[in-house]
Design a protein around this motif. Structure first.
Motif, PDB file in Angstrom:
ATOM      1  N   ILE A 294       4.553  -2.317  15.193  1.00 57.55           N
ATOM      2  CA  ILE A 294       5.860  -1.856  15.686  1.00 57.55           C
ATOM      3  C   ILE A 294       5.683  -0.481  16.319  1.00 57.55           C
ATOM      4  O   ILE A 294       4.929   0.349  15.817  1.00 57.55           O
ATOM      5  CB  ILE A 294       6.900  -1.838  14.549  1.00 57.55           C
TER       6      ILE A 294
ATOM      7  N   LYS B 130       6.696   3.735   8.069  1.00 57.69           N
ATOM      8  CA  LYS B 130       5.477   3.129   8.600  1.00 57.69           C
ATOM      9  C   LYS B 130       4.260   3.575   7.791  1.00 57.69           C
ATOM     10  O   LYS B 130       3.351   2.787   7.531  1.00 57.69           O
ATOM     11  CB  LYS B 130       5.314   3.513  10.072  1.00 57.69           C
TER      12      LYS B 130
ATOM     13  N   GLN C 273      14.431  -3.252  14.551  1.00 54.73           N
ATOM     14  CA  GLN C 273      14.349  -2.324  15.677  1.00 54.73           C
ATOM     15  C   GLN C 273      15.340  -2.780  16.732  1.00 54.73           C
ATOM     16  O   GLN C 273      15.335  -3.952  17.129  1.00 54.73           O
ATOM     17  CB  GLN C 273      12.936  -2.276  16.238  1.00 54.73           C
TER      18      GLN C 273
ATOM     19  N   ILE D  63      15.024   2.479  14.640  1.00 55.27           N
ATOM     20  CA  ILE D  63      14.790   1.663  13.452  1.00 55.27           C
ATOM     21  C   ILE D  63      16.044   1.749  12.584  1.00 55.27           C
ATOM     22  O   ILE D  63      16.518   2.850  12.286  1.00 55.27           O
ATOM     23  CB  ILE D  63      13.555   2.166  12.664  1.00 55.27           C
TER      24      ILE D  63
ATOM     25  N   CYS E  87      14.387  -8.154  13.851  1.00 58.84           N
ATOM     26  CA  CYS E  87      14.077  -7.824  12.466  1.00 58.84           C
ATOM     27  C   CYS E  87      12.576  -7.926  12.239  1.00 58.84           C
ATOM     28  O   CYS E  87      11.856  -8.559  13.005  1.00 58.84           O
ATOM     29  CB  CYS E  87      14.826  -8.754  11.519  1.00 58.84           C
ATOM     30  N   ILE E  88      12.123  -7.319  11.153  1.00 59.30           N
ATOM     31  CA  ILE E  88      10.701  -7.301  10.826  1.00 59.30           C
ATOM     32  C   ILE E  88      10.209  -8.708  10.499  1.00 59.30           C
ATOM     33  O   ILE E  88       9.048  -9.030  10.732  1.00 59.30           O
ATOM     34  CB  ILE E  88      10.453  -6.335   9.646  1.00 59.30           C
TER      35      ILE E  88
ATOM     36  N   GLU F 268      17.119  -5.989   5.545  1.00 51.13           N
ATOM     37  CA  GLU F 268      15.888  -6.085   6.321  1.00 51.13           C
ATOM     38  C   GLU F 268      15.819  -4.894   7.272  1.00 51.13           C
ATOM     39  O   GLU F 268      16.841  -4.365   7.694  1.00 51.13           O
ATOM     40  CB  GLU F 268      15.877  -7.388   7.129  1.00 51.13           C
ATOM     41  N   TYR F 269      14.593  -4.461   7.602  1.00 53.73           N
ATOM     42  CA  TYR F 269      14.395  -3.439   8.618  1.00 53.73           C
ATOM     43  C   TYR F 269      14.432  -4.114   9.989  1.00 53.73           C
ATOM     44  O   TYR F 269      13.988  -5.251  10.138  1.00 53.73           O
ATOM     45  CB  TYR F 269      13.043  -2.743   8.453  1.00 53.73           C
TER      46      TYR F 269
ATOM     47  N   LEU G 172       6.984  -0.802   7.295  1.00 52.12           N
ATOM     48  CA  LEU G 172       7.046  -1.332   8.654  1.00 52.12           C
ATOM     49  C   LEU G 172       5.649  -1.767   9.065  1.00 52.12           C
ATOM     50  O   LEU G 172       4.666  -1.113   8.707  1.00 52.12           O
ATOM     51  CB  LEU G 172       7.556  -0.265   9.631  1.00 52.12           C
TER      52      LEU G 172
END
Length: 145
Positions: A113, A104, A37, A76, A51-52, A34-35, A109
């Motif tokens: 964000i 992005k 920040q 990120i 997480c996203i 998972e992506y 993303l």
């Protein structure tokens, strides 16, 4: 005199960052990844990341990255999720600012964000309005105080 048994000092251990200049291939998430920040660094090779998918997780920075790739709040990262612990994850990769912008742009993303590219003192629209909020006193008002 003691005999020197090492191969050099701390500058040798730091190495050279020659690989930073090269462009690397953009890595997308796979199953179980998972992506995220980074919200804040906790020390001891750990950080707190959102997480996203909306979950806040305690992330462990893997040993290969520890003391080699510096992670700061707002970065990120790609995290590997754990099957047995949903509230913990492992940081696999840190995206450079240009790579995060590409993610992005590709729609990986979400739009809400906010990418922190390390630019200091960037004002939001809300902050710009707050700058203009000041009180102006007349000279007579100051004399009465």
């Amino acid at each position: 005199m003691p005999k020197n048994k090492g191969k050099g000092g701390k500058n040798r251990k730091r190495g050279k960052n020659e690989a930073d200049d090269e462009k690397r291939e953009l890595i997308f998430k796979e199953d179980g990844q998972e992506y995220a920040q980074v919200q804040r660094m906790l020390g001891n090779g750990r950080c707190e990341a959102t997480c996203i998918d909306g979950t806040k997780r305690l992330c462990h920075i893997r040993g290969k990255m520890h003391k080699k790739v510096w992670i700061a709040a707002g970065d990120i990262v790609l995290v590997g999720l754990r099957d047995y612990q949903d509230d913990k994850a492992d940081v696999i990769l840190k995206y450079m600012p240009d790579e995060a912008r590409l993610l992005k742009a590709y729609g990986e993303l979400p739009e809400n964000i906010r990418l922190n590219e390390g630019v200091a003192n960037v004002l939001d629209e809300e902050d710009e309005r707050d700058v203009d909020d000041y009180i102006e006193f007349e000279d007579e008002d100051i004399d009465r105080i």
